[in-house]
Scaffold this motif. Structure first.
Motif, PDB file in Angstrom:
ATOM      1  N   GLY A  11     -13.154   0.186 -16.969  1.00 14.20           N
ATOM      2  CA  GLY A  11     -12.944  -0.265 -15.758  1.00 14.20           C
ATOM      3  C   GLY A  11     -11.790   0.510 -14.468  1.00 14.20           C
ATOM      4  O   GLY A  11     -11.199   1.419 -15.509  1.00 14.20           O
ATOM      5  N   GLU A  12     -12.112  -0.049 -13.436  1.00 14.77           N
ATOM      6  CA  GLU A  12     -10.173   0.497 -13.451  1.00 14.77           C
ATOM      7  C   GLU A  12      -8.791   0.388 -13.425  1.00 14.77           C
ATOM      8  O   GLU A  12      -9.054  -1.051 -14.178  1.00 14.77           O
ATOM      9  CB  GLU A  12     -10.524  -0.064 -11.239  1.00 14.77           C
ATOM     10  N   SER A  57     -19.907   1.559  -8.082  1.00  9.09           N
ATOM     11  CA  SER A  57     -19.471   0.557  -7.312  1.00  9.09           C
ATOM     12  C   SER A  57     -17.635   0.062  -7.951  1.00  9.09           C
ATOM     13  O   SER A  57     -17.557   0.556  -9.305  1.00  9.09           O
ATOM     14  CB  SER A  57     -20.223  -0.200  -7.832  1.00  9.09           C
ATOM     15  N   ASP A  58     -17.230  -0.985  -6.876  1.00  4.81           N
ATOM     16  CA  ASP A  58     -16.483  -1.202  -8.159  1.00  4.81           C
ATOM     17  C   ASP A  58     -16.475  -1.753  -8.967  1.00  4.81           C
ATOM     18  O   ASP A  58     -15.609  -1.672  -9.865  1.00  4.81           O
ATOM     19  CB  ASP A  58     -15.571  -2.353  -6.901  1.00  4.81           C
ATOM     20  N   ASN A  59     -17.718  -2.584  -9.191  1.00  2.56           N
ATOM     21  CA  ASN A  59     -17.618  -3.124 -10.577  1.00  2.56           C
ATOM     22  C   ASN A  59     -18.069  -1.798 -11.652  1.00  2.56           C
ATOM     23  O   ASN A  59     -18.861  -2.364 -13.069  1.00  2.56           O
ATOM     24  CB  ASN A  59     -18.781  -4.313 -11.170  1.00  2.56           C
ATOM     25  N   GLY A  60     -18.169  -0.637 -11.236  1.00  2.00           N
ATOM     26  CA  GLY A  60     -18.382   0.103 -12.780  1.00  2.00           C
ATOM     27  C   GLY A  60     -20.179   0.613 -12.198  1.00  2.00           C
ATOM     28  O   GLY A  60     -20.463   1.591 -13.670  1.00  2.00           O
ATOM     29  N   GLU A  61     -20.468   0.339 -11.511  1.00  5.91           N
ATOM     30  CA  GLU A  61     -22.569   1.180 -11.839  1.00  5.91           C
ATOM     31  C   GLU A  61     -22.481   2.191 -11.099  1.00  5.91           C
ATOM     32  O   GLU A  61     -21.918   2.272 -10.124  1.00  5.91           O
ATOM     33  CB  GLU A  61     -23.049  -0.173 -10.576  1.00  5.91           C
ATOM     34  N   ARG A 302      -4.287  -7.556  -8.432  1.00  8.05           N
ATOM     35  CA  ARG A 302      -5.684  -7.270  -7.489  1.00  8.05           C
ATOM     36  C   ARG A 302      -5.520  -7.546  -6.559  1.00  8.05           C
ATOM     37  O   ARG A 302      -5.888  -7.718  -5.901  1.00  8.05           O
ATOM     38  CB  ARG A 302      -6.080  -6.908  -8.513  1.00  8.05           C
TER      39      ARG A 302
END
Length: 521
Positions: A11-12, A57-61, A302
């Motif tokens: 993740g980020e 994407s932001d959620n890692g997709e 965040r």
């Protein structure tokens, strides 16, 4: 590909950001400056390196993007990097079912970030003590020992009350705090300013109600990124607490709340005050978040991006409990304000320095200025501006050759006399136009009766503090809770103001806020 999968799975993080794609739209105006600030913050948190994962994407997709979008995204990242004097070191490209994903590594040899934090809160709730403990790492003696690093005026020391704005500097180097043995030592402050890769400038305001105008000047006149509101456990939420919170929120600032003096009361009382603060925040549309450990800090940073979530930290200056959490928040919070175009600085203080001459200090609102450049100063009483030369620039006693948006600096100017200048004037590269009247949308917080045409409050815009006249109103009168449009005129001096600026006005116990919608040169 395995490296990419590992990054996405984790993740980020502080220096890793996911972006599906970027376009030329992201190079326009405030959005561009916001992305530049974000990138600089990522580089600092990554000790000189940031990683952008694109096509994700932001959620890692792993969504994947076509080749044109991939190339455009890389070019946009290069332009953002150039803005902060960084560069794209490498680009890795991978094929997935729906297109391409990639890893872009961005590096900067000397990354630096400067955020400004304004303290607020009721008198004797521990604003100056909290800052003193932070910058020294030393516990307080329970009698305000560390406060005296900020409250240096004779009557402040004798009374134990701040009476003017005070400035302090706190730095991080490689993610660790830089402590000062003696914050009053100019050489120590200059060293921190020079060596820190993340610099925190504190604007320590005044909690005593008679000096409210000084507090407003500090919060409006400096380019504040975050507000730090203190609430003492023994007193709880006071009238001034609500007033200062209102000012911070009116200026659309994200807020951190420190519950101080928890060593003086039992746990039940501390929780009662936390509940008081939580209820207060909910009444103004904010979400309280009690920070208990370092993992909470990562989460709340965040969540604070939208300014709705307000972290609450329980602290003691005597035991230093909670100070590690405040430090971690300050380290992780990114710069919020952006450079913008066209240098502009509102004058807050004016000095006459032996061997240097006239020095003006303030917070750079936008743009940048270099030593040796010519700038305009004014407006004077007749609305005119004078061209002066920037002789030298200092920040926290450290000589610099340039200053940019967000820096609190002293600028030595040649070509104008000390007694010609006043607080509220501006320095700017392009000759501006003085303003005597403007239209504004206003909101009345409190007023005992009715406000009509001819009303004369004191208005606070940036470092300007002057009596104005409500010349025309779109309704016959206004009372507490009302909104309306007003034509406002400065009573004594022309000023430099512009559309979109927010302001506070007050007269006795009456208070309100507004936003300039049109100016009349």
């Amino acid at each position: 590909m395995r490296c990419l999968e590992d990054i996405v799975q984790n993740g980020e993080r502080e220096n890793i950001e996911f972006k599906e794609y970027l376009t030329s739209y992201h190079l326009k105006g405030n959005r561009f400056q916001e992305l530049a600030c974000q990138m600089n913050h990522r580089i600092i948190m990554g000790r000189g390196k940031a990683i952008y994962v694109i096509g994700v994407s932001d959620n890692g997709e792993l969504r994947g993007i076509d080749e044109d979008k991939f190339n455009e995204t890389v070019e946009v990242l290069k332009k953002i990097a150039e803005e902060i004097s960084a560069k794209v070191k490498s680009v890795e490209k991978f094929k997935v079912d729906s297109g391409y994903v990639g890893i872009v590594e961005i590096v900067k040899s000397r990354a630096k970030e400067h955020i400004i934090v304004g303290t607020a809160g009721h008198v004797d709730h521990g604003k100056s003590t909290l800052v003193g403990c932070l910058i020294t790492g030393k516990p307080d003696d329970g009698d305000g020992l560390t406060r005296m690093y900020l409250d240096t005026l004779k009557h402040e020391i004798e009374r134990g009350l701040s009476a003017d704005l005070h400035f302090a500097v706190f730095g991080f180097k490689d993610g660790k705090p830089m402590r000062m043995k003696n914050p009053l030592n100019k050489n120590e402050r200059a060293f921190v300013t020079e060596k820190a890769d993340k610099l925190i400038s504190f604007v320590d305001t005044v909690g005593h109600e008679p000096w409210l105008r000084t507090t407003i000047r500090g919060l409006l006149g400096q380019k504040i990124d975050y507000g730090l509101l203190v609430v003492a456990s023994n007193d709880g939420v006071m009238k001034t607490t609500k007033e200062h919170l209102g000012i911070l929120l009116a200026m659309e600032l994200p807020v951190i709340i420190a519950i101080t003096k928890i060593d003086m009361v039992d746990e039940k009382r501390v929780n009662e005050v936390v509940d008081q603060v939580s209820q207060l925040l909910k009444t103004v549309g904010r979400i309280p978040y009690v920070v208990k450990d370092l993992e909470d800090v990562k989460k709340v940073v965040r969540l604070m991006r939208k300014s709705l979530v307000v972290p609450i930290v329980k602290t003691s200056a005597v035991t230093l409990e909670g100070y590690d959490l405040i430090e971690e928040l300050l380290l992780r919070l990114p710069k919020r304000t952006y450079k913008g175009k066209g240098f502009l600085m509102y004058i807050d203080r004016i000095y006459k320095v032996t061997g240097v001459g006239t020095v003006v200090s303030g917070s750079v609102k936008r743009g940048e200025v270099e030593e040796g450049e010519e700038v305009y100063v004014g407006p004077f009483r007749d609305g005119s501006f004078k061209l002066v030369k920037v002789q030298s620039i200092e920040m926290h006693y450290y000589r610099v050759d340039r200053a940019e948006a967000g820096d609190i600096v002293g600028i030595a100017v040649k070509g104008v006399k000390f007694d010609e200048l006043r607080r509220g004037m501006v320095l700017t590269k392009e000759e501006p136009k003085a303003v005597r009247e403007f239209d504004a949308d206003v909101y009345i917080f409190t007023h005992p009766t009715r406000i009509k045409r001819g009303y004369e409050p004191v208005i606070h815009i940036e470092t300007i503090s002057e009596t104005v006249i409500f010349k025309e109103m779109d309704k016959e009168y206004m009372k507490a809770g009302d909104r309306g449009r007003v034509r406002i005129a400065f009573k004594y001096n022309p000023q430099f103001v512009y559309e979109g600026q927010k302001f506070i006005f007050r007269e006795g116990r009456s208070k309100g806020m507004g936003e300039i919608t049109r100016v009349y040169s």
